[in-house]
Design an enzyme around this catalytic site. Structure first.
Site, PDB file in Angstrom:
ATOM      1  N   ASP A   1      36.775  52.247   3.925  1.00 39.27           N
ATOM      2  CA  ASP A   1      37.719  52.194   3.196  1.00 39.27           C
ATOM      3  C   ASP A   1      38.959  52.198   4.173  1.00 39.27           C
ATOM      4  OD1 ASP A   1      38.665  53.645   0.032  1.00 39.27           O
ATOM      5  OD2 ASP A   1      39.554  52.164   1.247  1.00 39.27           O
TER       6      ASP A   1
HETATM    7  C1  GLC Z   1      42.134  51.724  -0.958  1.00 35.83           C
HETATM    8  C2  GLC Z   1      41.147  51.994  -1.933  1.00 35.83           C
HETATM    9  C3  GLC Z   1      40.181  50.827  -2.216  1.00 35.83           C
HETATM   10  C4  GLC Z   1      40.607  49.543  -1.886  1.00 35.83           C
HETATM   11  C5  GLC Z   1      41.076  49.571  -0.416  1.00 35.83           C
HETATM   12  C6  GLC Z   1      41.644  47.875  -0.047  1.00 35.83           C
HETATM   13  O1  GLC Z   1      42.607  52.585  -0.062  1.00 35.83           O
HETATM   14  O2  GLC Z   1      40.576  53.290  -1.777  1.00 35.83           O
HETATM   15  O3  GLC Z   1      39.624  51.142  -3.314  1.00 35.83           O
HETATM   16  O4  GLC Z   1      39.834  48.704  -2.238  1.00 35.83           O
HETATM   17  O5  GLC Z   1      42.076  50.525  -0.104  1.00 35.83           O
HETATM   18  O6  GLC Z   1      42.833  47.916  -0.610  1.00 35.83           O
END
Ligand code: GLC
Length: 731
Positions: free
Chosen positions: A262
């Protein structure tokens, strides 16, 4: 490109090029107005921009075509860039938020919705979506419950699997499909206190019995990618957790796709106190099998050095890079880096996508109260009052690629149904109390009190004109989603004041609640003649809601999460364990598991929802009272529409294993069927109970069923029905 050519390409790449295929940088490196969905990081240097394997947060056919053309020209091996985006519940045509889609109990509908989202996003040049979010959520304090399909592992498993199939369509080379990414692996929804990014405290039993199930089922549908979660499991951050990523995900689930972190999660292992520094974090993430580092800078800064020093083997690096190249190849990017997009056209909202969205909205609405036939609305004077009565902001914080101007408001929907003289609108109050902190900062407006006093006076006058007031209240979309945990689940005081003042007019009140999470609604329900949960309904919100309010469609949604009496009950879910001193059905007694000041269960329980008609359940029957491991039992019940209008019933099957080598929940959803019945019509609904449905994580760490007594209910929610008993016996 065939396997041999891909291997030859890999062989031909420099170590630096290989490393950069594992680097994802924010879309803002390519486009200033990209959507930043994480902790912003410093600008990438020119080399990283030139060689990074993927980017996220940008869309638009012409824009991405231009970026791809520039990128491929400059790349030494002309390897295409992969474009990823959070298409969570819609790209241009925004569907109800996932929690609302969960309320429809309609995996087939969710698959169609995902296919529509993929079509629109692919038209805008997007290759990969960071969806489905398959986290089990039992805590309404957690803002990301909005992005889930709720508290039940079985419903979540079906929904996540359906969405993977909808997005990917079984063939990623089809340019109107896109790669799915199951997230957030794992157990992000168990964050302590419902506070986002917090640690989890889970036994392996609970982790496996409940939290891992939907990811495992979704991975069976072969998503191209899985994303690690921000939380720790057993004291180790998921992003560096080899038990989760190697033993569970790769070995047990058999996942062979790309594992992405993430946003910033690799580097955050330093904050967790698990990595000494970002170089150590890069090493720990690689050792856990994380293929792509999303926006932390750890891989782009340290991975080449780690490979050169031998801390990370060339083999490990090649395996990771090969998975990323294979994903690009599966998407057909080597043959056509633009996937046939029409750069002039891009994605558009079509009549067909609107119709699907409208039907999904209607199916997602959950009717919790309907006294004296307040709904459906009568052809009389109807006043639409409240901050949600005429706003286009009906989508969640995770629908940023959708355009508000496409949204149909509730009042616009009403205006298409009723004569202008028969409806009126009034804002009634601001959405938020003064100085409310939202995920996008603190809300503060000048003359807030005077403005609300004026709005209230106007609203009361509008109510006095009307026969029925449709009160449109709820939680602002910036109060759910990421980094939006709350300790209070009540509506804003200014909205409750509006409700009480409208109540004083003595008019019939139909309250619509727009929300991304369960709220405390006892007071609201008591003061309303009807109470309808509308979630965050998206582009076709006004149309879908009016289809239900007018009775064109009978409400059929069921709660995918428990709505509490009070936040003090959270985390709250229906599939609890008995305890040694269960609270008697007849009511609380001393020395039993209870609260002195509240019920144990939900105000509105999982699986609950009303219709405009009524259904009568006959006596459920079992085809046998015992089964062996080789046999099945069929459970059946007749359901009749005893009302005056057509309606959909969602017949639910719950099973309880009365004793096992580990304790078992008092009920677990094991099947559901949505049936449509006309007045007077009756249908027999049957479920086949198979041995594999009775398996659980036994005391000796196996997925097995155990002989013994079981109860089964065929009913209308998680709290009703009569239990039938059967035995499972060794043959
Ligand atoms: C964010 C979220 C995740 C998302 C990613 C890209 O922090 O936790 O769900 O897909 O970043 O945007």
């Amino acid at each position: 490109m065939d396997k041999k050519a891909l291997e030859a390409l890999l062989h031909d790449m420099s170590t630096e090029e290989k490393v950069m295929q594992l680097v994802q940088i924010p879309g803002s490196e390519y486009e200033a107005d990209a959507e930043i969905t994480g902790v912003e990081r410093g600008r990438a240097d020119e080399k990283v921009k030139r060689l990074a394997g993927s980017t996220l947060g940008i869309w638009g056919a012409q824009r991405l075509k231009n970026i791809q053309e520039r990128y491929m020209k400059e790349h030494p091996h002309h390897i295409p860039l992969m474009f990823m985006l959070d298409v969570i519940h819609g790209h241009k045509t925004v569907l109800p938020c996932p929690l609302g889609q969960g309320a429809a109990f309609d995996p087939e509908g969710a698959e169609k919705g995902a296919a529509m989202q993929a079509y629109e996003a692919a038209e805008d040049g997007v290759h990969v979506t960071f969806s489905p979010m398959s986290d089990l959520c039992r805590d309404a304090r957690w803002g990301r419950i909005m992005e889930s399909t709720g508290e039940d592992k079985y419903l979540n498993s079906l929904m996540a699997s359906a969405m993977v199939e909808g997005y990917q369509g079984g063939d990623l080379k089809d340019p109107r499909h896109m790669a799915a990414c199951v997230k957030h692996f794992a157990a992000y929804g168990a964050c302590e206190g419902g506070r986002d990014y917090n640690n989890t405290e889970l036994s392996e039993h609970t982790l496996r019995e409940h939290y891992l199930r939907a990811y495992g089922e979704a991975v069976k549908k072969k998503p191209a990618m899985v994303m690690t979660s921000f939380n720790t499991v057993n004291g180790i951050p998921a992003t560096g957790n080899t038990f989760l990523m190697k033993k569970i995900l790769r070995e047990e689930f058999g996942f062979q796709g790309v594992l992405i972190s993430d946003w910033g999660a690799v580097g955050e292992m330093v904050n967790h106190g698990y990595a000494e520094d970002k170089k150590d974090a890069a090493l720990k993430a690689m050792n856990a099998g994380v293929d792509i580092d999303m926006c932390s800078g750890c891989y782009s800064t340290y991975l080449e050095e780690l490979v050169k020093s031998g801390a990370v083997s060339e083999k490990m690096l090649d395996e990771a890079v090969y998975r990323v190249l294979s994903m690009k190849n599966d998407l057909g990017l080597f043959e056509d880096p633009f996937r046939g997009i029409d750069a002039e056209k891009g994605a558009t909202v079509t009549g067909e996508s609107r119709q699907l969205a409208r039907e999904t909205v209607a199916k997602s609405l959950v009717l919790l109260e309907n006294r004296n036939g307040a709904l459906p609305l009568r052809k009389e004077k109807n006043a639409f009052i409240g901050p949600y009565a005429n706003t286009k902001k009906l989508q969640s914080s995770w629908a940023f690629s959708g355009d508000d101007e496409n949204t149909v408001t509730v009042f616009e929907g009403a205006s298409e149904v009723y004569e202008p003289d028969d409806i009126r609108f009034s804002n009634g109050c601001t959405m938020l109390d003064q100085d409310t902190v939202t995920a996008r900062g603190k809300y503060h407006t000048d003359n807030w009190q005077e403005e609300n006093d004026r709005l209230l006076r106007e609203a009361v006058k509008t109510a006095e004109w009307a026969d029925t007031v449709i009160l449109c209240l709820g939680e602002d979309s910036t109060q759910s989603g990421e980094a939006a945990s709350k300790t209070c689940l009540k509506l804003p005081a200014v909205q409750l004041r509006l409700l009480h003042e409208i109540k004083k007019t003595g008019k019939r009140i139909v309250t619509l609640i727009f929300t991304g999470r369960p709220l405390e609604l006892k007071e609201v329900g008591d003061l309303s003649d009807a109470l309808l949960i509308c979630w965050l309904p998206g582009t076709e919100g006004g149309h879908g809601i009016m289809d239900v309010l007018t009775g064109k469609v009978s409400p059929s949604g069921r709660l995918p999460v428990s709505f509490p009496y009070t936040v003090g009950q959270e985390p709250l879910h229906y599939d609890i364990y008995s305890t040694g001193r269960p609270r008697p059905e007849s009511g609380p007694t001393e020395f039993t598991s209870r609260y002195l000041d509240c019920e144990n269960g939900a105000l509105y329980p999982f699986g609950y929802g009303l219709s405009y008609t009524s259904f009568e359940y006959g006596k459920p029957e079992l085809s046998a009272e015992k089964m062996t491991y080789e046999e099945n039992i069929t459970a059946s019940v007749k359901v009749r529409n005893t009302g005056k209008v057509p309606g959909d019933a969602t017949v639910q099957m719950y099973i309880r294993d009365l004793s096992g080598s580990r304790i078992r929940p008092v009920r677990e959803l094991a099947g559901f069927k949505r049936i449509s019945l006309n007045p007077g019509e009756e249908e027999e609904v049957s479920f086949v109970i198979k041995e594999e449905m009775l398996r659980f994580w036994t005391a000796d760490g196996k997925w097995e069923s155990e002989p013994g007594k079981f109860h089964v209910w065929l009913c209308d929610s998680s709290i009703d029905g009569e239990a039938l008993e059967f035995r499972l016996e060794k043959s």
